[in-house]
Each structure stands twice: as structure tokens, then as C-alpha cells.
Design an enzyme around this catalytic site. Sequence first.
Site, PDB file in Angstrom:
ATOM      1  N   CYS A   1       2.482  -2.989  -2.859  1.00  0.00           N
ATOM      2  CA  CYS A   1       3.326  -2.503  -1.762  1.00  0.00           C
ATOM      3  C   CYS A   1       3.089  -3.321  -0.490  1.00  0.00           C
ATOM      4  CB  CYS A   1       3.103  -1.001  -1.548  1.00  0.00           C
ATOM      5  SG  CYS A   1       4.380  -0.244  -0.515  1.00  0.00           S
TER       6      CYS A   1
ATOM      7  N   HIS B   1       4.508   0.888  -7.095  1.00  0.00           N
ATOM      8  CA  HIS B   1       3.156   1.442  -7.145  1.00  0.00           C
ATOM      9  C   HIS B   1       2.739   1.692  -8.597  1.00  0.00           C
ATOM     10  CE1 HIS B   1       2.529   2.302  -2.821  1.00  0.00           C
ATOM     11  NE2 HIS B   1       3.851   2.287  -2.806  1.00  0.00           N
TER      12      HIS B   1
ATOM     13  N   GLU C   1      -0.044   2.566  -9.618  1.00  0.00           N
ATOM     14  CA  GLU C   1      -0.954   3.729  -9.656  1.00  0.00           C
ATOM     15  C   GLU C   1      -0.204   5.049  -9.645  1.00  0.00           C
ATOM     16  OE1 GLU C   1      -0.197   2.040  -7.031  1.00  0.00           O
ATOM     17  OE2 GLU C   1      -0.323   3.237  -5.200  1.00  0.00           O
TER      18      GLU C   1
END
Lengths: 252, 213
Positions: free
Chosen positions: B83, B193, B195
Site C-alpha cells: 500500500c 493488502h 494481509e
Amino acid sequence: MGLAKRIIPCLDVDAGRVVKGVKFVDIRDAGDPVEVARRYNDEGADEITFLDITATADDRETIVHVVEEVASEVFIPLTVGGGIRKAEDVLRMLNAGADKVAINSAAVFNPSFVKEVTDRFGSQCIVVAIDAKRVGDHWEIFTHGGRKPTGIDAVEWARKMADFGAGEILLTSMDRDGTKIGFDNNLTRAVAAAVPIPVIASGGVGELQHLVDGVKLGGADAVLAASIFHFAEHSIGEAKRFMADQGIEVRL
Amino acid sequence: MAQKIAVIDYGMGNLRSVSKAVEHVAGDAEVRVTDDPTFIAAADRVVFPGQGAARDCMAAISEHHLNRAILRAAESKPFLGICMGLQVLMGYSYENNGTELLGLFDGRVKRFDGLAMGDSGLPLKIPHMGWSPVHQVTTHPLWQGIDDRSRFYFVHSYRVVPEDISLIAATTDYGVRFTAAIARDNLFATQFHPEKSADVGLQLLSNFVNWAI
């Protein structure tokens, strides 16, 4: 293919336990937010929202541990709302692993609070939750679970919150909440057309068609529902396939 | 000996999700959220996340005296930007009335213009928030086991426009076709993202943790 419409199950958590009974036949402890979150993740939920309805300050700390545990095991976005009043509350939730924090009453009582926390933590993590009820020919903001009118126009309010940096609006129709007759799609449409940020429709889902209507008629970017998923009437996967069959882009 | 993975912490946002997701796939590796240049220099791999505004990110990197540590890691060992950790590698951002970035790559960071229409008859919302298909335009070890056009989770209002288009490892369409990931030598960086992208995200992180250069 483009951006998918999001399906977001919402869990009410009281003193660290999921309430309003989640009924999955194969789940060991339906009151355990971690188990329920894991289950929704496995079913393909695009995000999970926790609403902390804990009444007493002493028990409020437990939601922090819930978020910590869920964030260690479930790798999709997590939103936490309920009782967020100070910047420190936002910070605690973010540090615990929440991706977004929903602010409701505190924004109404002190709109600059939204500015303060979006400046400090970024728009991407601040959701403004709006509880709106139809009054005459428009919608008004209500607080205290829909009991107290504020006289504030919901569409104007949404616009102001977007100006103040909110990253997203979680819009609940208090007229429809709990009715199972579908979202107030006129309300959703009015707000979605008024703000440049994503809008999550909430309140009233009783069947899968309502999710489709929220997107097609309401123009919602995401749909939030609780009981329809909790009671295993429909899995998230079923909901997504139903929406996909009606031409809505979802993450399958 | 277990490998060391540094998750660079410069005070911009919550790194718990990133570190937990990396730990989840990293076996017995030591995963440390850190602003210590010595640990970053000694780490086997570096994850460089970030969120918030460009100017705040750059100020925080300076305050933590991390400019050199980040650039060195980005040039020398498996490095994953996420990001803002992608955006600040460029030269210049239009955010905050113009912000100079780290400048590892020539390129600019531009806002989505908000003019494109979505399928609901309303303009596309900004931020671009949610799950969009990521089109892999290069083969890369980090794409291993991930289907082309898998959906990853995004949340951003700005996008990178690298000058050297051979950097682009993936694109995504949101009103405009933009760079969803870049790759160069030991470096890989994503606008999305991993994650927060469920199984495909964990797969990408696992590929990173096992990436042999």
C-alpha cells in the site's frame, strides 16, 4: 470484472460473547466471536463487523481481546463499532487489529471528532455509522438505538461526514432494522448518490433478494446483515451465488 | 537458523495485521515489528507496510531516521512493500498539495479522478475499497499458486504511475487501469493488502517468505 460488492456479516458482542444467538450446527461454541468469525471467513465473508453492545464500562475492555484474537487468525478486514467516544478508543481498536472503527453517537454529539480521528488515523479506517428514520418526506438521524431524534437530515449529515474525512458510511434504516422486509432502498440510494465514499446498506434483510435489491435499487457498495446468516438460514456462499446469478459482481 | 523478518514500523498505522499474517505463514521465523535500522539491516527479509497520507508517511520515515535503512533493504534483500509501502517508493505524490517521496523509482502517485461511472449508475466511489481482480502481467515467484485475476483487498485513493512500465507486475481496473503491483529484482510491492486478502493473500505472503533470490 471489477470491484466486487461486499457481503458483511455483523456480530453483536456483549461482554466478549456473541449474542442474538448464532446457530451453526457444526460449531462448538456459537457464543465465541473467534469461532464465528473463522466460520464466516471460511464461508467467504468479505469483511466482518463487530458491534460491541456491552453496557458496563468494566466489560468493555473484553472487545479489545476479542479483536486481538480474531485478528490473529482471520485475515480479512475487521470493523469494530459501539462505544467509540474518544481518539484513544479508536487507537485501542486499531492497535488490537481492527482495520476500521465505526463511530456513531459520538459523531452526532461532536462532529469535529470525526475530523480529529480521520486526520490522525486516516480516512481509510474511519466508518461513520448513521441510524436514520423516515420523518415526513426525508430521513433524520436518531441516536440511542433509534429512540432519540436529533432533527438532523440524514443525507446532509452523510455529506458532512464525508467532507470531514469519513472513509465509508454504514447506513442503517431504523424503520427496517429487525423487520426482515428488506433495506430502505430509497434511503440507501439518496445517501449513495450524495457522497463520494462507499456506502454499506444495513437494516431489514430477511431474504437473499433483499441483498440484491440493496445493490441494484439502493446503489449500495456493500450489504450488511446479521440474523439471516447467524441462524444459518443462508450461508454467505449461498448469498453470493444468488447475487452472482442476478448479475452482481461478488468475490466467489 | 530461523530467518529474521523485519516489519518496518514508522508509526503509521496498525501493523498487527501484517505481522500476524506474516507469522501465520512464516513457520519458525522471527517476525519483528521494528523501527531499529540495525535489525532491518540484519534481517533476511523486510516487509514495508504503511497507511495514511503521503506527507505524514514521509515525515514519519524521516523522524524515525529510516530513509537509508529502507532504501538499502529495498536494494539488497527480499523486500515487500504494501500500500503506502509501494507508493512512497516513487518520486512524487500529488497528495497533500505535492509530496516528495523516497524516489527509488521514477514515477508519480495520482488520485483517482472520481469521474468514472460505476455499474450502479453512480460515480465510482473513492477510496477504491474492497476486492478487485488483480491481473498478473509477469510471471513471478510471488504469484505462485495464485490464479490470474484473483481478487485481493484494496483500500486507497491514490495509485502509482511508474515511468518504467517494465516494473509493472500486475494491473487492476477501477475506472482506469492502474498498477496493482510492481517487481524489480529482489523487490515486490503491492497496492492491495495481502494481509487482508484471505487465502490468496496468505499465499502471496507465504511465497514471499520462501522467495529465494
